[in-house]
Scaffold this motif. Structure first.
Motif, short mmCIF file in Angstrom:
data_model
loop_
_atom_site.label_atom_id
_atom_site.label_comp_id
_atom_site.label_asym_id
_atom_site.label_seq_id
_atom_site.Cartn_x
_atom_site.Cartn_y
_atom_site.Cartn_z
N ASP A 1 14.85 2.87 59.42
CA ASP A 1 14.03 2.77 58.21
C ASP A 1 12.55 3.04 58.50
OD1 ASP A 1 16.27 2.16 56.73
OD2 ASP A 1 16.03 -0.01 56.95
N GLU B 1 11.26 5.05 61.19
CA GLU B 1 10.93 6.31 61.86
C GLU B 1 11.07 7.50 60.92
OE1 GLU B 1 9.78 8.27 65.51
OE2 GLU B 1 9.81 6.17 64.89
N ALA B 2 10.17 8.47 61.08
CA ALA B 2 10.29 9.72 60.33
C ALA B 2 11.42 10.54 60.92
CB ALA B 2 8.98 10.50 60.41
N LEU B 3 12.37 10.90 60.10
CA LEU B 3 13.56 11.61 60.59
C LEU B 3 13.49 13.09 60.22
CD1 LEU B 3 16.21 8.89 59.67
CD2 LEU B 3 15.11 9.29 61.87
N ASP B 4 12.36 13.70 60.58
CA ASP B 4 12.20 15.12 60.29
C ASP B 4 13.16 15.93 61.15
OD1 ASP B 4 10.52 14.16 62.44
OD2 ASP B 4 9.88 16.24 62.65
N ARG C 1 12.09 15.31 71.66
CA ARG C 1 12.83 14.28 70.91
C ARG C 1 14.08 13.85 71.68
NH1 ARG C 1 14.71 15.12 64.72
NH2 ARG C 1 12.74 14.05 64.37
N GLU D 1 18.60 13.90 59.42
CA GLU D 1 18.48 12.58 58.80
C GLU D 1 19.81 12.14 58.19
OE1 GLU D 1 15.81 10.08 55.56
OE2 GLU D 1 15.46 12.23 55.82
#
Length: 654
Positions: free
Chosen positions: A151, A153-156, A643, A173
């Protein structure tokens, strides 16, 4: 906010960041979205049951336990706290219900996962993910941390849309959210495919970046057509095979370049890799540079030293052997030689080379990543070329991933005259028959090995070797029997091998110290005791110690009475297959990629989600995608590697 203690437990799992938590995907799922009546629970399958708590009591037979009686089912806890007793007693008083997840057997559930609920409390909508964890970190606590990371973290998406469309990939995502919060009945195969693809792509990109970076560095060009090489080739009493000639050309072409060679030379046992390594050393010496050859054992290092000495003595080449017992005063002189052969002593502190142009690592899978990197860094001048050798052939799908940053040369034929080795499976109960075979072989002027099982030089394995030696001395009176194992002093090991090489010993009782490199043409019989305790690749390597002379050779696999299915499968596989490449493929299937690679990843698994054997098609797609992404969007390629691999990338491509 994680406590210090929790952070330490996460560190044990390799989880140092929120993104590490997000990529810590479930091992499996448990379905707590529907309730099964206890009387309808299937045998052997965990289910969620719900029932009103009637009473709780502490029973003492068969041993002390907490028994919770509920309507239609009883819960049994052998390890419990007083707070649990009070919790269930209060639930009974208030008429509350218990939801318990586990197997129902005869109306009982033993140590189920449970919670107290009020009637009508809604069920969860998602399956319950089960993660790998460590002591002191519960599934519930880890699950909470992972969902918090999801919730926060940016899931780009680090894979550009043109590649997602080309390879029909689900979004990143959507994939991770589905895998951590799966909905019953929804197929998550596409989400797993995305995770595997991302992982494989990251490895391919990392290796390709490493390959390109290496080609930008400077290394000494070694022409390869000097007087030493020409003189040596003229003196050879045999012709190189076509495969050897092809591989030699690949290596010498690399050595001419002004950037460092990073090549893996693989070939089956006895295919002739050592002669290629020797010629490569002469290429360096011809150009005025040094060559260093590092072997994993003193026995193999000394054998290289003796073999190279025989070959190079007429050429006047300065050859040195550096090992743990080398006096400090002599080391400086040894390190000035043209070619230095040694063990781990080559990478000890204080060891340095003035003009190291070529570093060769034999049986490279026996060394860790940092050890191979340290050898390269021992050069005081330009970065040396590096050649890594392996007599354990690497399946194609594996070197496409684990060794994608290397150029690979393969010797895929054996020299003429190399004798096939017959493999025999014989039960330990027929030991007397095996002793008779040894007497017959010795009577014909031949020699034999008797290999005892050993696991990492353990006391158990070493004691087995000692006991077997003492027994065989008594059983084979009149034969000269000797013992060799890894804990003997270096001088004693060298003396034993010298006696065996010159036929002063009939039978060598040994551990797996003779697994690699030992070459005694007069030895035509190999006995491997408790063969079911050895791995496939190890059995093939040991078998390769015979069949090196003119006589027919036999490898006897002695096995015990009780064999597991996996042990039976290994023995069957080695009996039916003499080709090392086929053995390697079977070994990969049996052991998996992590064990097969030995120490290459220095303790880190190569892949967490993908399987190079089962996901071959995905490996090829990731390989093609990596090339396209580097060309069209190198920044996105680097983001993707960061990543997925983070700090591991340097080790993975060292």
């Amino acid at each position: 906010m994680k406590s210090k203690g929790t952070a330490g437990k996460l560190e044990k799992l390799g989880l140092r960041s929120r993104f590490d938590l997000i990529l810590h995907l479930p091992l499996r799922y448990e379905d707590e979205t529907s309730i099964t009546p206890p009387e309808l629970a299937p045998v052997g399958k965990p289910v969620l049951v719900e029932a009103r708590v009637v009473r709780a009591e502490i029973a003492y037979r068969p041993k002390r336990q907490l028994v919770v009686h509920a309507e239609g089912v009883a819960l049994r806890f052998f390890n419990f706290y007083g707070s649990q007793v009070r919790q269930f007693e209060r639930a009974a008083e208030l008429g509350l219900r218990v939801r318990a997840f586990g197997e129902v057997r005869g109306g009982w559930m033993v140590h189920p996962r449970y919670r107290i609920v009020v009637e009508g409390e809604p069920l969860g909508e998602a399956l319950t993910p089960i993660y790998s964890t460590t002591a002191g970190l519960s599934q519930a606590e880890l699950r909470t941390l992972i969902l918090q990371a999801l919730d926060a973290e940016a899931l780009d998406d680090t894979i550009p849309s043109f590649l997602r469309e080309k390879y029909q990939l689900k979004s990143f995502e959507e994939s991770v959210r589905l895998l951590h919060r799966p909905v019953p009945g929804v197929d998550n195969a596409a989400a797993w495919r995305r995770m595997k693809f991302d992982e494989l792509l990251a490895h391919q990109l990392s290796m390709k970046f490493a390959y390109r970076a290496r080609r930008s560095r400077r290394a000494p060009p070694l022409p390869g057509n000097g007087a030493l090489v020409n003189a040596f080739l003229k003196r050879l009493p045999f012709r190189l095979t076509r495969a050897q000639a092809r591989v030699l050309n690949e290596i010498t072409s690399d050595l001419r370049e002004p950037h460092p060679m990073q090549r893996l030379l693989q070939g089956d046992v006895g295919s002739g890799k050592t002669i290629i390594a020797a010629i490569a050393c002469l290429v360096a010496a011809d150009a005025g540079w040094q060559a260093a050859v590092m072997a994993p054992t003193e026995i193999l290092a000394e054998q290289h030293w003796r073999k190279f000495g025989e070959w190079f003595a007429p050429l006047g080449v300065e050859l040195a052997w550096l090992h743990g017992g080398s006096p400090k005063k002599q080391k400086k002189a040894l390190l000035d030689a043209q070619i230095i052969i040694g063990t781990h002593a080559l990478i000890q502190e204080g060891v340095g080379f003035a003009r190291l142009g070529l570093a060769i690592v034999d049986e490279q899978h026996r060394f860790g990543v940092r050890q191979r990197l340290t050898l390269r860094q021992k050069a005081d001048a330009a970065q040396p070329h590096q050649l890594m050798m392996s007599a354990t052939p690497i399946p194609r799908t594996l070197y496409m991933t684990a060794y994608a940053d290397l150029d690979v040369s393969t010797i895929d034929e054996l020299p003429p005259g190399r004798q096939p080795v017959a493999t025999r499976l014989i039960a330990a109960a027929r030991r007397a028959e095996v002793l008779g075979r040894i007497r017959d072989a010795v009577g014909e002027g031949q020699q034999a090995y008797w290999v005892c099982p050993v696991i990492e030089e353990s006391k158990e394995g070493l004691q087995t070797a000692l006991e077997t030696y003492e027994t065989l001395v008594g059983e084979l009176k009149g034969l000269r029997v000797a013992l060799l194992h890894g804990r003997l002093p270096a001088e004693q090991k060298a003396a034993v091998m010298d006696d065996f090489s010159h036929n002063r010993i009939h039978l060598l009782v040994c551990t797996t110290v003779i697994e690699v490199g030992v070459d005694v043409p007069n030895a035509s019989l190999m006995v491997i005791e408790s063969a079911e305790r050895f791995g496939l690749a190890q059995l093939h390597q040991l078998r390769g110690r015979v069949g090196r002379g003119a006589r027919d050779s036999v490898c006897i696999l002695l096995f015990g009475e009780r064999l597991s299915d996996s042990a039976r499968g290994r023995l069957q596989a080695i009996f039916e297959n003499a080709d090392g490449f086929r053995v390697a493929e079977l070994d990969l299937k049996l052991r998996g990629q992590g064990d097969f690679l030995g120490e290459r990843q220095s303790g880190n698994p190569l892949l967490r989600f993908a399987d190079v054997d089962l996901d071959q098609g995905l490996v090829l797609e990731a390989q093609a995608a990596a090339l396209q992404l580097i060309e069209q969007d190198p920044a996105a390629a680097r983001r993707h590697v960061a990543r997925w691999l983070g700090s591991r990338q340097e080790l993975l491509r060292a």
